[in-house]
Every structure is written in structure tokens, then in C-alpha cells.
Design a protein around this motif. Structure first.
Motif, mmCIF file in Angstrom:
data_model
loop_
_atom_site.group_PDB
_atom_site.id
_atom_site.type_symbol
_atom_site.label_atom_id
_atom_site.label_comp_id
_atom_site.label_asym_id
_atom_site.label_seq_id
_atom_site.Cartn_x
_atom_site.Cartn_y
_atom_site.Cartn_z
ATOM 1 N N TRP A 23 0.834 -1.201 0.000
ATOM 2 C CA TRP A 23 0.000 0.000 0.000
ATOM 3 C C TRP A 23 0.872 1.256 0.000
ATOM 4 C CZ3 TRP A 23 -4.875 -0.265 3.543
ATOM 5 C CH2 TRP A 23 -5.715 0.826 3.308
ATOM 6 N N THR A 24 1.932 1.247 0.792
ATOM 7 C CA THR A 24 2.865 2.378 0.839
ATOM 8 C C THR A 24 3.555 2.572 -0.501
ATOM 9 O OG1 THR A 24 3.225 1.960 3.203
ATOM 10 C CG2 THR A 24 4.861 3.324 2.066
ATOM 11 N N ASP A 25 4.031 1.478 -1.090
ATOM 12 C CA ASP A 25 4.724 1.560 -2.375
ATOM 13 C C ASP A 25 3.787 2.041 -3.491
ATOM 14 O OD1 ASP A 25 6.980 0.682 -1.059
ATOM 15 O OD2 ASP A 25 6.895 -1.369 -1.850
ATOM 16 N N VAL A 26 2.540 1.560 -3.482
ATOM 17 C CA VAL A 26 1.565 2.010 -4.478
ATOM 18 C C VAL A 26 1.305 3.506 -4.302
ATOM 19 C CG1 VAL A 26 -0.879 1.842 -5.159
ATOM 20 C CG2 VAL A 26 0.467 -0.248 -4.828
ATOM 21 N N SER A 27 1.126 3.936 -3.064
ATOM 22 C CA SER A 27 0.879 5.358 -2.789
ATOM 23 C C SER A 27 2.044 6.220 -3.245
ATOM 24 C CB SER A 27 0.626 5.572 -1.300
ATOM 25 O OG SER A 27 -0.538 4.888 -0.883
ATOM 26 N N ASN A 28 3.258 5.793 -2.938
ATOM 27 C CA ASN A 28 4.439 6.575 -3.301
ATOM 28 C C ASN A 28 4.708 6.584 -4.800
ATOM 29 O OD1 ASN A 28 5.103 7.670 -0.795
ATOM 30 N ND2 ASN A 28 6.088 5.753 -0.158
ATOM 31 N N ALA A 29 4.112 5.636 -5.516
ATOM 32 C CA ALA A 29 4.223 5.625 -6.983
ATOM 33 C C ALA A 29 3.101 6.448 -7.626
ATOM 34 C CB ALA A 29 4.195 4.192 -7.494
ATOM 35 N N GLY A 30 2.260 7.087 -6.794
ATOM 36 C CA GLY A 30 1.194 7.933 -7.317
ATOM 37 C C GLY A 30 -0.171 7.286 -7.365
ATOM 38 N N GLY A 31 -0.290 6.067 -6.831
ATOM 39 C CA GLY A 31 -1.576 5.392 -6.807
ATOM 40 C C GLY A 31 -2.569 6.112 -5.906
ATOM 41 N N ALA A 32 -3.816 6.180 -6.350
ATOM 42 C CA ALA A 32 -4.868 6.890 -5.609
ATOM 43 C C ALA A 32 -5.575 5.917 -4.673
ATOM 44 C CB ALA A 32 -5.853 7.515 -6.590
ATOM 45 N N VAL A 33 -4.937 5.600 -3.561
ATOM 46 C CA VAL A 33 -5.477 4.633 -2.601
ATOM 47 C C VAL A 33 -5.513 5.218 -1.192
ATOM 48 C CG1 VAL A 33 -5.046 2.508 -3.896
ATOM 49 C CG2 VAL A 33 -3.203 3.502 -2.527
ATOM 50 N N GLY A 34 -5.815 6.515 -1.113
ATOM 51 C CA GLY A 34 -6.051 7.132 0.183
ATOM 52 C C GLY A 34 -4.938 7.987 0.745
ATOM 53 N N PHE A 35 -3.784 8.002 0.108
ATOM 54 C CA PHE A 35 -2.650 8.788 0.586
ATOM 55 C C PHE A 35 -2.015 9.533 -0.588
ATOM 56 C CE2 PHE A 35 -3.029 5.160 3.437
ATOM 57 C CZ PHE A 35 -3.041 5.779 4.674
ATOM 58 N N LEU A 36 -1.264 10.572 -0.237
ATOM 59 C CA LEU A 36 -0.477 11.293 -1.227
ATOM 60 C C LEU A 36 0.994 11.051 -0.946
ATOM 61 C CD1 LEU A 36 -2.410 14.669 -1.199
ATOM 62 C CD2 LEU A 36 -2.499 12.897 -2.962
ATOM 63 N N PRO A 37 1.804 10.921 -1.989
ATOM 64 C CA PRO A 37 3.245 10.745 -1.755
ATOM 65 C C PRO A 37 3.876 12.049 -1.288
ATOM 66 C CG PRO A 37 2.762 10.822 -4.121
ATOM 67 C CD PRO A 37 1.448 10.890 -3.393
ATOM 68 N N PRO A 38 4.923 11.976 -0.505
ATOM 69 C CA PRO A 38 5.487 10.754 0.057
ATOM 70 C C PRO A 38 4.743 10.352 1.329
ATOM 71 C CG PRO A 38 6.833 12.634 0.703
ATOM 72 C CD PRO A 38 5.722 13.169 -0.172
ATOM 73 N N VAL A 39 4.618 9.049 1.523
ATOM 74 C CA VAL A 39 3.970 8.519 2.713
ATOM 75 C C VAL A 39 4.829 7.378 3.254
ATOM 76 C CG1 VAL A 39 2.512 6.852 1.479
ATOM 77 C CG2 VAL A 39 1.732 7.787 3.658
ATOM 78 N N ILE A 156 -12.421 15.660 -3.536
ATOM 79 C CA ILE A 156 -11.140 15.170 -3.013
ATOM 80 C C ILE A 156 -10.100 16.269 -3.201
ATOM 81 C CG2 ILE A 156 -9.353 13.406 -3.212
ATOM 82 C CD1 ILE A 156 -11.560 11.573 -4.436
ATOM 83 N N ARG A 157 -9.598 16.786 -2.107
ATOM 84 C CA ARG A 157 -8.599 17.852 -2.172
ATOM 85 C C ARG A 157 -7.217 17.235 -1.999
ATOM 86 N NH1 ARG A 157 -10.103 23.235 0.376
ATOM 87 N NH2 ARG A 157 -11.112 23.249 -1.646
ATOM 88 N N VAL A 158 -6.460 17.192 -3.081
ATOM 89 C CA VAL A 158 -5.116 16.620 -3.019
ATOM 90 C C VAL A 158 -4.063 17.680 -2.700
ATOM 91 C CG1 VAL A 158 -5.659 14.639 -4.470
ATOM 92 C CG2 VAL A 158 -4.827 16.719 -5.540
ATOM 93 N N ALA A 159 -4.406 18.944 -2.927
ATOM 94 C CA ALA A 159 -3.515 20.060 -2.587
ATOM 95 C C ALA A 159 -4.332 21.340 -2.707
ATOM 96 C CB ALA A 159 -2.311 20.109 -3.532
#
Length: 194
Positions: A23-39, A156-159
């Protein structure tokens, strides 16, 4: 090559750690799974543990996919119950993830196909998922038969200054007592007559 699937694996600390890492690796690669990189895994872990509690305690279910060549955990999704009797005929797919090391091999489509196969075997009427707009994910899911049935603009506010739509997609499987196979089709016909 390909995936070997395991439905409802025992939720162990080791599996929890592997899912958290994926989940962390997917998020850090830009995957939209509840987190924004870096996580970090520390940030993801409590959310992953909560998601896994729904599997360990029920009624949610977990589908894992392992790369046949390496044996590594490559893909994950959760079938989430709404915990509401009037909605037990369908499931929400959550955290649909393929590890970045395995993307581009068709594993995402394979994961969705296996989820559909299982849902049909369980007699479900449909599968629903939500996604973050602006990433082209609608097209990806449409290739597996999902139809857009709802959109909340800017939910969804990403920034600051970067709000994305919250998009709901539906895969109709069968509708008990009816010949309709996709209850979303009439809605789509009204929204887009073309």
C-alpha cells in the motif's frame, strides 16, 4: 507469469506488514489509494490495520494475488460490506492495488476479473468502487465493464487549488427477478444519450 489468487487468507501480522508495504509503495508511486506521496509505512499502517480488522472480524473479504514467478504479493483488493441489510446484495471494492513492480503486466485487469468471478459465484448483483478523478482511472475500470454512475465535483482535495472529482463506478452482474444485467444502464442513458 500471472497471478495466483488467495481469497480470505489468514490475517497474520506478516500478511498485514506485506499489505502495508504494498500500500505504501503504491501510494508513493502515485496510486490513488487514500494517501499522497510521500507517505511512510508508519502512516499507512493504522489505516491498513483498520481495513484488515473488517476482514478478520467480518464481514469484509480479502483477495490477494501473488506473482507466480517470484511468489511476491503483487495485488490486493477488499470486498467491503456496507453493513446494512438493504445493501447486502452488492459489495464495494476497496484498495484495488497492484504493486508498482508488477504494473504493466495486466495484473490489474486480472485482479478485477477474479473479483467479478467471485462476486458472480456469490450471487451478488453488482460491484461498486470509487476513484479519484483526473488520473484516467475511469478508462481503466471501463475496460473491465465498470460504468460511471456518479461524480461529486471537487470532493477530493489533493492540494490547495487541486480538487479532484470523487467518481463512483458500478459493474452490474445480474439482477435477481429481472432480465436486466446492469441496473446502472438506464441512469447512464439519461445522462448521456449518445
Amino acid at each position: 507469469m500471472g497471478l495466483s489468487f488467495v481469497l480470505d487468507p489468514e490475517v497474520t501480522p506478516d500478511l498485514g506488514a506485506r499489505i502495508t508495504t504494498l500500500w505504501t509503495d503504491v501510494s508513493n508511486a502515485g496510486g490513488a489509494v487514500g494517501f499522497l506521496p510521500p507517505v511512510s509505512t508508519e502512516r499507512v499502517r493504522p489505516v491498513a490495520e483498520q481495513q484488515l480488522r473488517g476482514v478478520a472480524d467480518g464481514p469484509d473479504r480479502l483477495l490477494t494475488g501473488y506473482d507466480r514467478e517470484s511468489g511476491r504479493l503483487a495485488a490486493v483488493l477488499f470486498f467491503e460490506s456496507q453493513r446494512f441489510e438493504l445493501m447486502e446484495h452488492w459489495r464495494l471494492l476497496k484498495r484495488v492495488m497492484v504493486h508498482p513492480d508488477f504494473q504493466g503486466r495486466g495484473y490489474g485487469a486480472d485482479l478485477l476479473a477474479e473479483a467479478e468471478r467471485l462476486a458472480r459465484a456469490w450471487g451478488l448483483a453488482g460491484l461498486r468502487l470509487t476513484l479519484r478523478g483526473g488520473l484516467g482511472l475511469e478508462t481503466f475500470y471501463a475496460r473491465s465493464g465498470y460504468k460511471e454512475v456518479g461524480r461529486v465535483p471537487g470532493a477530493i482535495r489533493v492540494a490547495d487549488g487541486d480538487d479532484r472529482d470523487d467518481v463512483t463506478m458500478w459493474l452490474g452482474l445480474h439482477w435477481p427477478g429481472s432480465t436486466r444485467t446492469d441496473p446502472a444502464r438506464p441512469v447512464l442513458a439519461r445522462l448521456d444519450p449518445h
